[in-house]
Motif scaffolding. Structure first.
Motif, PDB file in Angstrom:
ATOM      1  N   HIS A   1      44.585  34.304  42.062  1.00  0.00           N
ATOM      2  CA  HIS A   1      44.548  35.442  41.140  1.00  0.00           C
ATOM      3  C   HIS A   1      44.882  36.779  41.819  1.00  0.00           C
ATOM      4  O   HIS A   1      44.864  37.813  41.171  1.00  0.00           O
TER       5      HIS A   1
ATOM      6  N   ASN B   1      49.560  37.903  37.203  1.00  0.00           N
ATOM      7  CA  ASN B   1      48.153  38.361  37.241  1.00  0.00           C
ATOM      8  C   ASN B   1      47.953  39.821  36.838  1.00  0.00           C
ATOM      9  O   ASN B   1      46.836  40.323  36.918  1.00  0.00           O
ATOM     10  N   TYR B   2      49.020  40.509  36.458  1.00  0.00           N
ATOM     11  CA  TYR B   2      48.869  41.940  36.172  1.00  0.00           C
ATOM     12  C   TYR B   2      48.373  42.143  34.739  1.00  0.00           C
ATOM     13  O   TYR B   2      49.067  41.802  33.796  1.00  0.00           O
ATOM     14  N   MET B   3      47.187  42.670  34.601  1.00  0.00           N
ATOM     15  CA  MET B   3      46.541  42.911  33.302  1.00  0.00           C
ATOM     16  C   MET B   3      46.423  41.626  32.469  1.00  0.00           C
ATOM     17  O   MET B   3      46.443  41.683  31.241  1.00  0.00           O
ATOM     18  N   CYS B   4      46.365  40.508  33.140  1.00  0.00           N
ATOM     19  CA  CYS B   4      46.241  39.255  32.412  1.00  0.00           C
ATOM     20  C   CYS B   4      45.655  38.195  33.345  1.00  0.00           C
ATOM     21  O   CYS B   4      45.421  38.445  34.526  1.00  0.00           O
TER      22      CYS B   4
ATOM     23  N   ASP C   1      40.976  35.901  35.772  1.00  0.00           N
ATOM     24  CA  ASP C   1      40.153  36.824  36.546  1.00  0.00           C
ATOM     25  C   ASP C   1      40.061  38.183  35.843  1.00  0.00           C
ATOM     26  O   ASP C   1      38.980  38.760  35.731  1.00  0.00           O
ATOM     27  N   TYR C   2      41.186  38.648  35.339  1.00  0.00           N
ATOM     28  CA  TYR C   2      41.219  39.923  34.609  1.00  0.00           C
ATOM     29  C   TYR C   2      40.276  39.853  33.400  1.00  0.00           C
ATOM     30  O   TYR C   2      39.457  40.747  33.185  1.00  0.00           O
TER      31      TYR C   2
ATOM     32  N   GLN D   1      37.053  42.153  33.450  1.00  0.00           N
ATOM     33  CA  GLN D   1      37.147  43.286  32.510  1.00  0.00           C
ATOM     34  C   GLN D   1      36.417  43.008  31.196  1.00  0.00           C
ATOM     35  O   GLN D   1      36.244  43.911  30.387  1.00  0.00           O
TER      36      GLN D   1
ATOM     37  N   PRO E   1      43.551  39.835  27.558  1.00  0.00           N
ATOM     38  CA  PRO E   1      44.660  40.285  28.404  1.00  0.00           C
ATOM     39  C   PRO E   1      45.638  41.120  27.595  1.00  0.00           C
ATOM     40  O   PRO E   1      45.660  41.046  26.371  1.00  0.00           O
TER      41      PRO E   1
ATOM     42  N   ASP F   1      44.313  31.245  35.584  1.00  0.00           N
ATOM     43  CA  ASP F   1      44.565  32.186  36.680  1.00  0.00           C
ATOM     44  C   ASP F   1      45.936  31.876  37.296  1.00  0.00           C
ATOM     45  O   ASP F   1      46.672  31.011  36.791  1.00  0.00           O
TER      46      ASP F   1
END
Ligand code: 16G
Ligand code: MG
Length: 543
Positions: free
Chosen positions: A65, A246-249, A252-253, A257, A261, A276
């Protein structure tokens, strides 16, 4: 021992002088540009491990992630489990040896483990979709080839697919066909059979929305989709066609958060899940009719799966020892529900899949999940044999049917390691068989509000923990302080542990309300900051 070829090739994968790395909770992980020498050397180590165990070994190039710029590598042991801990030390020594020390470090491992260098070896290599992964996997192959080992490059695969392939190869196919195709066939066959056993719920599960974290999971699930139709229809989001890994999604996000996502528009009640970056973790979620977000994490998944198995076992009158293994991060409500309502024994292991996996192996059936969505179920040989026997010899139709269902679960779940695709199919099948919507699943028990924080300290090793990371023994006074603070709140629990993957100390707190969980986390954070040598500004309360 002549290692000329090894040393010669090594010069092409020179180690940046002075760089030290550690084989952490899940292998090496750092910026991709620092990893070329590590990859080459893990190729070498995999060959030594393969000769040592007389089995095939896997090397997976991925940083799970982590951001796209990072990369990493993990080794897979013969039965598809994570590399034995004794060998993690060799991995660290080898990765950190300066060029002139390489021969000595290698020779020492060979001596210490009495490795017969004439023994045949085989390495399976896989990689995720990071731009750096292809070159780095070539460096692994260079290492493997310089020791004249056989290998197969499986190319783009999810981490659990590589674990599966290794287990298949080393069991001579008893676990399945050692190919990605074999994986699709084994899982989809078990899934279909399971779905068809649903009494009166029809045979279609409706649409599932999958956030693929812009990674390998989306790619592989797309390949597999044809095998799952018409039973399961999947709508893909973050499939890698435009967004960044993995960016904004990704799982793990969503877990950290506590929100959906980017790029996934949810209507109330729609069933969604996130993988992930290497597809070994999964979480589910939905929005209710007031548009409140609800997360169903690893704890909810463990409860769903273990309850389902327990119900089948009781229908079969089968007396096998089943347990659930969690970590300190498990929501207190899930533990209470399992112990008090389901009467399932629950154990707590240290963070990191290898710890949970080992604990789960102690039982006939061991279901393990980290709250972050990493987990699976393990069946002992004895339990598996007993279940299979009952498929044909069970005294009643109900026993035979239940045994058949359980046999399909055994084939559907990836017993080598947590697997987002396999877990997803198990969850989808159980929801269908029990006629549960995602809301109904969520309502089985309410989670306690919780909060995770992290704090920077000068040296996180000053914190030592015990009792599966639930209590600290160092620095002096910290645990007493935490106990004092926790006492003030209702249904409260909190702990502090040094991260195994990042240079931070992590704090977890739960309590009866979100306001209290936040306040408790903040106070514990302050205690850790002052007693464990915090650096930078004092942590501020949440806004
Ligand atoms: C790694 C572990 C994961 C664990 C996490 C904890 C594996 C495959 N992955 O990602 O299980 O939850 O580390 O990280 O074992 P932390 O020590 O930084 O909290
Ligand atoms: Mg992962």
């Amino acid at each position: 021992m002549h290692l000329e070829a090894v040393l010669k090739s090594s010069a092409r994968h020179a180690k940046p002088a002075g760089l030290t790395l550690q084989y952490g909770t899940a292998g090496f992980r750092t910026k991709a540009e620092h990893l070329d020498h590590v990859m080459y050397r893990m190729g070498l180590l995999a060959v030594l491990r393969s000769k040592n165990t007389k089995s095939g070994i896997g090397v997976m190039v991925t940083a799970s992630h982590n951001p796209e710029e990072d990369n990493g590598v993990k080794l897979v042991d013969p039965m598809g489990e994570m590399l034995a801990q004794e060998w993690e030390v060799y991995a660290t020594n080898l990765a950190n040896a300066e060029e002139h020390e390489l021969q000595t470090v290698l020779t020492n491992i060979i001596k210490q483990e009495s490795i017969n260098m004439q023994q045949e070896s085989f390495i399976a290599i896989g990689r995720d979709t990071r731009p750096s992964s292809e070159n780095l996997s070539r460096s692994v192959i260079d290492g493997v080839s310089s020791l004249d080992s056989k290998f197969q490059d499986y190319g783009l695969v999810t981490t659990p697919q590589l674990h599966y392939v290794i287990c298949c190869r080393n069991t001579n196919g008893a676990y399945g066909e050692p190919s990605v195709e074999g994986y699709y066939q084994k899982l989809s066959k078990a899934f279909k059979e399971l779905i068809q056993q649903a009494p009166g719920h029809g045979s279609e599960l409706g649409c599932l929305r999958v956030d693929g974290a812009n990674g390998i999971g989306a790619l592989k699930l797309k390949d597999m989709e044809q095998y799952l139709q018409p039973m399961l229809s999947i709508q893909f989001f973050n499939d890698g066609s435009k967004g960044k890994l993995n960016y904004m999604c990704g799982a793990d996000y969503v877990k950290v958060q506590q929100k959906a996502p980017e790029g996934l528009d949810m209507k109330p009640g729609e069933r969604c899940c996130s993988f992930d970056g290497d597809a070994d973790r999964i979480v589910y979620y939905y929005n209710d009719h007031d548009n409140h977000f609800h997360l169903l994490d690893g704890d909810k998944i463990a409860t769903l799966i273990s309850t389902f198995i327990k119900e089948l076992l009781s229908k079969m009158n089968l007396n096998v020892k089943m347990a659930v293994v969690q970590t300190a991060y498990a929501n207190g409500s899930s533990t209470r529900y399992l112990e008090e309502v389901m009467k399932v024994p629950v154990y707590c292991a240290k963070t990191g899949v290898k710890h949970l996996h080992h604990k789960a192996q102690e039982f006939d059936i061991g279901v393990y999940f980290e709250a972050n969505g990493h987990g699976t179920a393990l069946f002992s040989k004895t339990a598996e044999d007993q279940i299979k026997r009952l498929v044909h010899t069970g005294a009643t139709e109900e026993i035979r049917k239940s045994a058949q269902m359980l046999e399909n679960v055994i084939n559907l779940i990836n017993q080598t390691v947590g697997d987002a695709i396999s877990d997803m199919l198990v969850i989808e099948a159980i929801l269908h068989l029990k006629g549960l919507t995602i809301q109904k699943w969520d309502e089985i028990y309410p989670d306690l509000p919780n909060r995770q924080l992290k704090v920077k300290v000068a040296d996180r090793r000053v914190i030592e923990t015990t009792d599966a990371e639930r209590r600290t023994i160092k620095p002096p006074g910290l645990q007493e302080k935490i106990d004092e603070i926790v006492k003030i709140y209702n249904l409260a629990r909190a702990f502090v542990r040094p991260s195994g993957t990042e240079d931070v100390v992590r704090i977890y707190a739960e309590a009866d309300t979100q306001v209290n969980a936040d306040a408790l986390a903040h106070e514990v954070c302050l205690a850790a900051f002052s007693l464990a040598g915090g650096v930078g500004d004092q942590p501020q309360p949440l806004p």
